[in-house]
Design a protein around this motif. Structure first.
Motif, PDB file in Angstrom:
ATOM      1  N   SER A 766      44.784  43.623  39.109  1.00  0.00           N
ATOM      2  CA  SER A 766      43.602  43.146  39.827  1.00  0.00           C
ATOM      3  C   SER A 766      43.500  41.628  39.760  1.00  0.00           C
ATOM      4  O   SER A 766      43.098  40.984  40.733  1.00  0.00           O
ATOM      5  CB  SER A 766      42.348  43.782  39.242  1.00  0.00           C
ATOM      6  N   SER A 767      43.884  41.034  38.618  1.00  0.00           N
ATOM      7  CA  SER A 767      43.803  39.580  38.490  1.00  0.00           C
ATOM      8  C   SER A 767      44.770  38.884  39.439  1.00  0.00           C
ATOM      9  O   SER A 767      44.474  37.825  39.990  1.00  0.00           O
ATOM     10  CB  SER A 767      44.109  39.165  37.056  1.00  0.00           C
ATOM     11  N   GLN A 768      45.964  39.483  39.625  1.00  0.00           N
ATOM     12  CA  GLN A 768      46.938  38.865  40.534  1.00  0.00           C
ATOM     13  C   GLN A 768      46.397  38.760  41.954  1.00  0.00           C
ATOM     14  O   GLN A 768      46.726  37.826  42.691  1.00  0.00           O
ATOM     15  CB  GLN A 768      48.239  39.675  40.512  1.00  0.00           C
ATOM     16  N   LYS A 769      45.552  39.721  42.362  1.00  0.00           N
ATOM     17  CA  LYS A 769      44.974  39.687  43.716  1.00  0.00           C
ATOM     18  C   LYS A 769      43.549  39.120  43.706  1.00  0.00           C
ATOM     19  O   LYS A 769      42.842  39.178  44.710  1.00  0.00           O
ATOM     20  CB  LYS A 769      44.988  41.102  44.309  1.00  0.00           C
ATOM     21  N   GLU A 770      43.105  38.605  42.507  1.00  0.00           N
ATOM     22  CA  GLU A 770      41.763  38.008  42.377  1.00  0.00           C
ATOM     23  C   GLU A 770      40.675  38.989  42.809  1.00  0.00           C
ATOM     24  O   GLU A 770      39.703  38.620  43.446  1.00  0.00           O
ATOM     25  CB  GLU A 770      41.667  36.729  43.207  1.00  0.00           C
ATOM     26  N   PRO A 806      41.979  43.686  49.876  1.00  0.00           N
ATOM     27  CA  PRO A 806      42.564  42.345  50.036  1.00  0.00           C
ATOM     28  C   PRO A 806      42.132  41.436  48.896  1.00  0.00           C
ATOM     29  O   PRO A 806      41.263  41.764  48.105  1.00  0.00           O
ATOM     30  CB  PRO A 806      41.992  41.873  51.373  1.00  0.00           C
ATOM     31  N   ARG A 807      42.770  40.292  48.821  1.00  0.00           N
ATOM     32  CA  ARG A 807      42.446  39.299  47.793  1.00  0.00           C
ATOM     33  C   ARG A 807      40.959  38.962  47.790  1.00  0.00           C
ATOM     34  O   ARG A 807      40.325  38.894  48.818  1.00  0.00           O
ATOM     35  CB  ARG A 807      43.255  38.016  47.995  1.00  0.00           C
ATOM     36  N   LYS A 808      40.432  38.734  46.557  1.00  0.00           N
ATOM     37  CA  LYS A 808      39.033  38.354  46.322  1.00  0.00           C
ATOM     38  C   LYS A 808      38.070  39.460  46.780  1.00  0.00           C
ATOM     39  O   LYS A 808      36.915  39.195  47.077  1.00  0.00           O
ATOM     40  CB  LYS A 808      38.694  37.029  46.998  1.00  0.00           C
ATOM     41  N   GLY A 809      38.597  40.682  46.814  1.00  0.00           N
ATOM     42  CA  GLY A 809      37.722  41.812  47.123  1.00  0.00           C
ATOM     43  C   GLY A 809      36.991  42.295  45.875  1.00  0.00           C
ATOM     44  O   GLY A 809      36.999  41.639  44.831  1.00  0.00           O
ATOM     45  N   LYS A 810      36.357  43.457  45.967  1.00  0.00           N
ATOM     46  CA  LYS A 810      35.524  43.948  44.872  1.00  0.00           C
ATOM     47  C   LYS A 810      35.715  45.459  44.733  1.00  0.00           C
ATOM     48  O   LYS A 810      35.736  46.187  45.733  1.00  0.00           O
ATOM     49  CB  LYS A 810      34.054  43.623  45.140  1.00  0.00           C
ATOM     50  N   ILE A 811      35.828  45.912  43.488  1.00  0.00           N
ATOM     51  CA  ILE A 811      35.939  47.350  43.170  1.00  0.00           C
ATOM     52  C   ILE A 811      34.859  47.673  42.137  1.00  0.00           C
ATOM     53  O   ILE A 811      34.718  46.961  41.145  1.00  0.00           O
ATOM     54  CB  ILE A 811      37.329  47.704  42.620  1.00  0.00           C
ATOM     55  N   THR A 812      34.106  48.754  42.387  1.00  0.00           N
ATOM     56  CA  THR A 812      32.985  49.107  41.503  1.00  0.00           C
ATOM     57  C   THR A 812      33.106  50.566  41.064  1.00  0.00           C
ATOM     58  O   THR A 812      33.387  51.443  41.888  1.00  0.00           O
ATOM     59  CB  THR A 812      31.643  48.898  42.218  1.00  0.00           C
TER      60      THR A 812
END
Length: 896
Positions: A766-770, A806-812
């Protein structure tokens, strides 16, 4: 215990069969009836002890949450006044002796008892406990009685050396009671005034010779130089066999006051001993000019002066200036015969400059012909009462300031719960203003589920007059409550101080710390990597895990508390010097390759990492060792493999043909899986085609390629093989499910914790894709399922969410209760799923593989395995999605 009463028994035993057997044996008793409570765990037993009073506790030392004598220590600490009988399956005399030494009344072996033995043990244990308590009470009462009566006892050898001396005996003889006989450095005779020693020695010799008790008076020399008059009774203690005197038992009483009283009575024939010298109050005779001409000891004590100093002084000489005028006015009225007596409170100035408060009653004394002769002054020391009144006022002011200043909830209530005082914090906690909070009933603000607990604790305080401390849960918070009794002048509890501290955050921190320590301990013990802790100052090994034993061949007994030099595990001595130098410069070392010698002296190639840390106050190194012996061999094989790629081309083609034939046979034997294996054959051919292409290219052009190009081709071969491995792993997992060969072991576990542990695994991805990943699942969200399966489900869904976000997305991640289930949802802000593709999800005959937002590849079996795992655990999985707006994967899992 009166006939008809119950003996209340608490059995703490985790074996249901043993508990039933013990209950049946107890119920066979004919002369007494028993009330029987049973706890399966130590924690439950401790809760019973807090809530009820028991006459006897039967305790098993092996419980699910406590083992050995620690169990006895905890129970004895919680129920110190209740007799405890240890019941165990172990016939261990040493353990039984230790148990009795730690407070148990008896130790019996379950397999050796019958009903009569058990009941007799219970009865004897109860009686022994009563006798023990009475003995302690009698010893305490004896010491108190001696203190009140100023009477002490002692024992000495015939030589005069001390054996024992009571506290009061030490006080009488001017020695430190806390030191006991240790404070008596002199012989008995050295404590006696030199002029009386020969007389006392003669009496002692008479006791030893004639073996009869004697009484005598003597003077004792105090350490400060004072002299005391002592009345002494000595009797001999004889040896039962020889009849010789082995020691002398003495009783002493301080008769100094009595001796002085006798002297005073001779000098003053007008005064009565009981009224004057032995009065509990001070008495002084005052001449008409205000001078003291006779005083008793108590008056001297109150005035803080010696008798000879007081005689001749006037009332005004020792009266506080602020009180003198009023005292003199009353005294003049006595002289003028306006009044016959007066009482007032005044202060006397002591010789040391301090003052004392006294309540005086002064009366006129007349001769037989009615002539005023002198004044009788009766004085009561009220200094302590005055100070107590002042202290109470100061205490009340301090308490008010304290309640105002503290940030915790504080208040004062009466026995019914009426709020008498409180601070703003207490009022605000219940949404009230302080002026409207005081005067209301505290119980009106409590939730119904804690009211009984508060009333029980309040009743306990009122019954025992002792402080009570307990915790409760209300409004989603944990409170630590302290109830403290406030006494009136008659020693009755009329008010209760209540302090409530919000400890929610502390509790959460404690739980997190325990879980963290448990995880660290588990990691240390269960880690497949060899781990050792080495003390820096002497290179001694303090601890190792099982993997270290396996790697080196040494047992813990061989390793612990031995130095690295003693083990001689360095194959190359230069390695140790290099390691010490690197750690000294950097404080750590990472992936240092070296050789170890195992116990059998075989050579092991390892990668060693070490970091400095503190263990039990000692600077130490945490050393992690990875065995790369096989990896080194594998690398050598890979190098050989690259050299032989050209020769292996034919073998690869033959393997592909064999796999194709095997695939055809599997299709023939599993007609109901035709579509699945068709997809599988397609996904297998892709990596094999890539492998064959790379192999053929290397075979034909390897001489023309640079090292970087060969490295690139090798990386591509590795990536293709890795994808092929993941596909085969998912296939095997699906196959186990289909054939019923997968283990299903449901347990109660916290979904929040498992989600956290899984998030840690995918943190790098997750960090690699921010991508921001949040675990919003509440702590203690328990489910009943196979923890490993659900962990894999969370991992697959989280991997998919990262892949399609995509990059800088969000997962909850979040969870809520729903109709007896826990509804767990993973939401992402990814590309979403079309309605057509949603129809194909979770179906083996329509596997769907799609590249991620950065060309990530999958096997297409992940969601199918998720569905299988969830359904095995009696749950369900579904999805809500809209292209371009993300997806919600919804899982229902059963609660415990």
């Amino acid at each position: 215990m009166e006939e008809g009463d119950y003996i209340r028994v608490l059995l703490i035993e985790d074996n249901l069969g043993d508990a039933k057997f013990i209950n049946e044996m107890i119920n066979e008793a004919r002369d007494f009836r028993y009330k029987f409570d049973h706890a399966f765990r130590l924690s439950t037993g401790l809760e019973y002890i807090q809530k009820k009073k028991f006459d006897i506790i039967l305790l098993d030392l092996g419980l699910p949450d406590s083992i050995g004598l620690e169990t006895l220590i905890e129970v004895h600490s919680a129920a110190e006044s209740t007799p405890i009988v240890i019941m165990t399956g172990l016939d261990d005399d040493e353990l039984g002796l230790k148990a009795v030494q730690l407070g148990a009344q008896d130790y019996i072996v379950k397999l050796q008892i019958d009903s009569n033995l058990l009941i007799r043990s219970i009865r004897y244990a109860i009686e022994r406990k009563k006798i023990s308590q009475k003995l302690i009470e009698s010893q305490t009462n004896l010491a108190e009685a001696q203190k009140i009566a100023h009477l002490g006892n002692y024992e000495v050898l015939p030589s005069g050396n001390w054996i024992t001396a009571s506290e009061e005996a030490c006080r009488i003889l001017g020695r430190d009671p806390d030191l006991g006989p240790g404070g008596m450095n002199e012989y008995l005779f050295e404590l006696i005034h030199p002029e009386d020693r020969d007389t006392v020695k003669c009496f002692v010799e008479k006791v030893i010779k004639d073996k009869v008790p004697v009484e005598m008076d003597f003077r004792a020399a105090m350490p400060n130089g004072d002299i005391k008059y002592i009345h002494n009774i000595i009797r001999p203690v004889l040896d039962s066999s020889s009849g010789e005197v082995t020691k002398l038992f003495g009783i002493i009483m301080d008769i100094t006051g009595q001796k002085l009283n006798e002297k005073a009575l001779i000098e003053s024939e007008e005064l009565s001993r009981a009224v004057f010298e032995q009065a509990a109050v001070g008495i002084a005779l005052i001449a008409l000019d205000g001078r003291f001409f006779s005083v008793n000891d108590r008056f001297c004590q109150i005035a803080g002066r010696l008798r000879q100093d007081l005689l001749g002084l006037t009332v005004s000489d020792i009266t506080h200036p602020d009180d003198l005028q009023r005292d003199m006015e009353f005294l003049q009225r006595l002289k003028d015969k306006e009044i016959n007596a007066y009482s007032l409170e005044k202060r006397y100035i002591r010789q040391d400059g301090f003052y004392v408060w006294a309540n005086i009653t002064v009366s006129s004394m007349y001769s037989s012909n009615g002539q005023l002769k002198y004044f009788l002054d009766v004085v009561e020391d009220i200094t302590e009462r005055k100070w107590a009144d002042e202290a109470r006022l100061q205490s009340e002011e301090t308490a008010h300031a304290f309640m105002t200043a503290i940030t915790d909830s504080a208040m004062t209530i009466d026995s019914t719960g009426l709020i008498l005082a409180g601070n703003e914090t207490a009022a605000n906690r219940f949404g009230k203003h302080l002026d409207r909070f005081i005067g209301t009933n505290f119980f009106n603000y409590l939730p119904e589920d804690v009211i009984d607990l508060w009333k029980e604790k309040l009743s306990q305080l009122l019954k025992t007059s002792m402080p009570v401390r307990f915790e409760d849960e209300r409004f989603g918070r944990t409170s630590d409550n302290i109830l403290y009794p406030i006494f009136n002048s008659r020693g009755e509890v009329t008010r209760i101080a209540v302090l409530t501290i919000d400890v929610t955050e502390r509790k959460i921190t404690e739980i997190a710390l325990r879980e963290s320590e448990k995880r660290l301990s588990t990691i240390f013990k269960e880690s497949p990597s060899a781990i050792a802790i080495i003390r820096i100052r002497d290179n001694f090994i303090l601890d190792v895990n099982a993997a270290f034993e396996t790697l080196t061949g040494y047992s813990r007994k061989d390793i612990l508390n031995r130095s690295l030099d003693q083990l001689n595990i360095f194959a190359n001595r230069d390695d140790r010097a290099k390691l010490s130098k690197t750690i000294g410069q950097k404080g750590e070392v990472r992936n240092y390759e070296m050789s170890f010698l195992a116990k059998d002296r075989s050579n092991i190639t390892v990668l060693l990492s070490a970091i400095q840390m503190e263990v039990a106050g000692e600077q130490s190194f945490l050393v992690v060792i990875h065995d790369i012996t096989e990896r080194k061999k594998a690398l050598e094989q890979i190098e050989k493999y690259v050299e032989e790629l050209q020769q292996n081309k034919t073998l690869l083609e033959e393997s592909a043909n064999e796999l194709s034939l095997l695939n055809q046979k599997l299709n023939e034997s599993n007609l109901n899986k035709d579509k699945f294996f068709s997809i599988l054959a397609h996904d297998l051919r892709s990596p094999f085609s890539a492998l064959l292409g790379f192999a053929e290219f290397l075979s034909n052009h390897i001489e023309e390629l640079t090292q970087d190009e060969i490295k690139e081709f090798s990386q591509r071969i590795y990536k293709s093989l890795n994808n092929l491995f993941k596909l085969i792993e998912d296939l095997l997992q699906w196959s186990r499910i289909q054939t019923g060969r997968i283990d299903y072991a449901p347990v109660k576990f916290d979904l929040h914790r498992v989600a956290d542990e899984t998030l840690d695994i995918f943190q790098v991805n997750s960090s690699q894709k921010e991508i921001e990943v949040k675990n919003n699942i509440a702590r203690n969200s328990f489910v009943f399922a196979d923890e490993d399966m659900i962990s894999r489900v969370i991992g697959n869904l989280l991997s998919n969410a990262i892949k399609f976000t995509p990059r800088k997305g969000k997962i909850t991640l979040r969870a809520t209760e729903k109709e007896g289930f826990l509804q767990f949802i993973i939401s992402d802000t990814g590309v979403g799923i079309s309605s057509d593709n949603m129809q194909r999800l979770f179906k083996i005959e329509q596997t769907l593989t799609t590249e991620g937002t950065e060309k990530e590849r999958g096997t297409g079996l992940g969601l199918i395995l998720c569905k299988e795992f969830v359904e095995i655990n009696h749950g369900s999985i579904s999805v809500k999605s809209e292209p371009g707006k993300g997806s919600d994967f919804i899982i229902l899992l059963p609660k415990p």
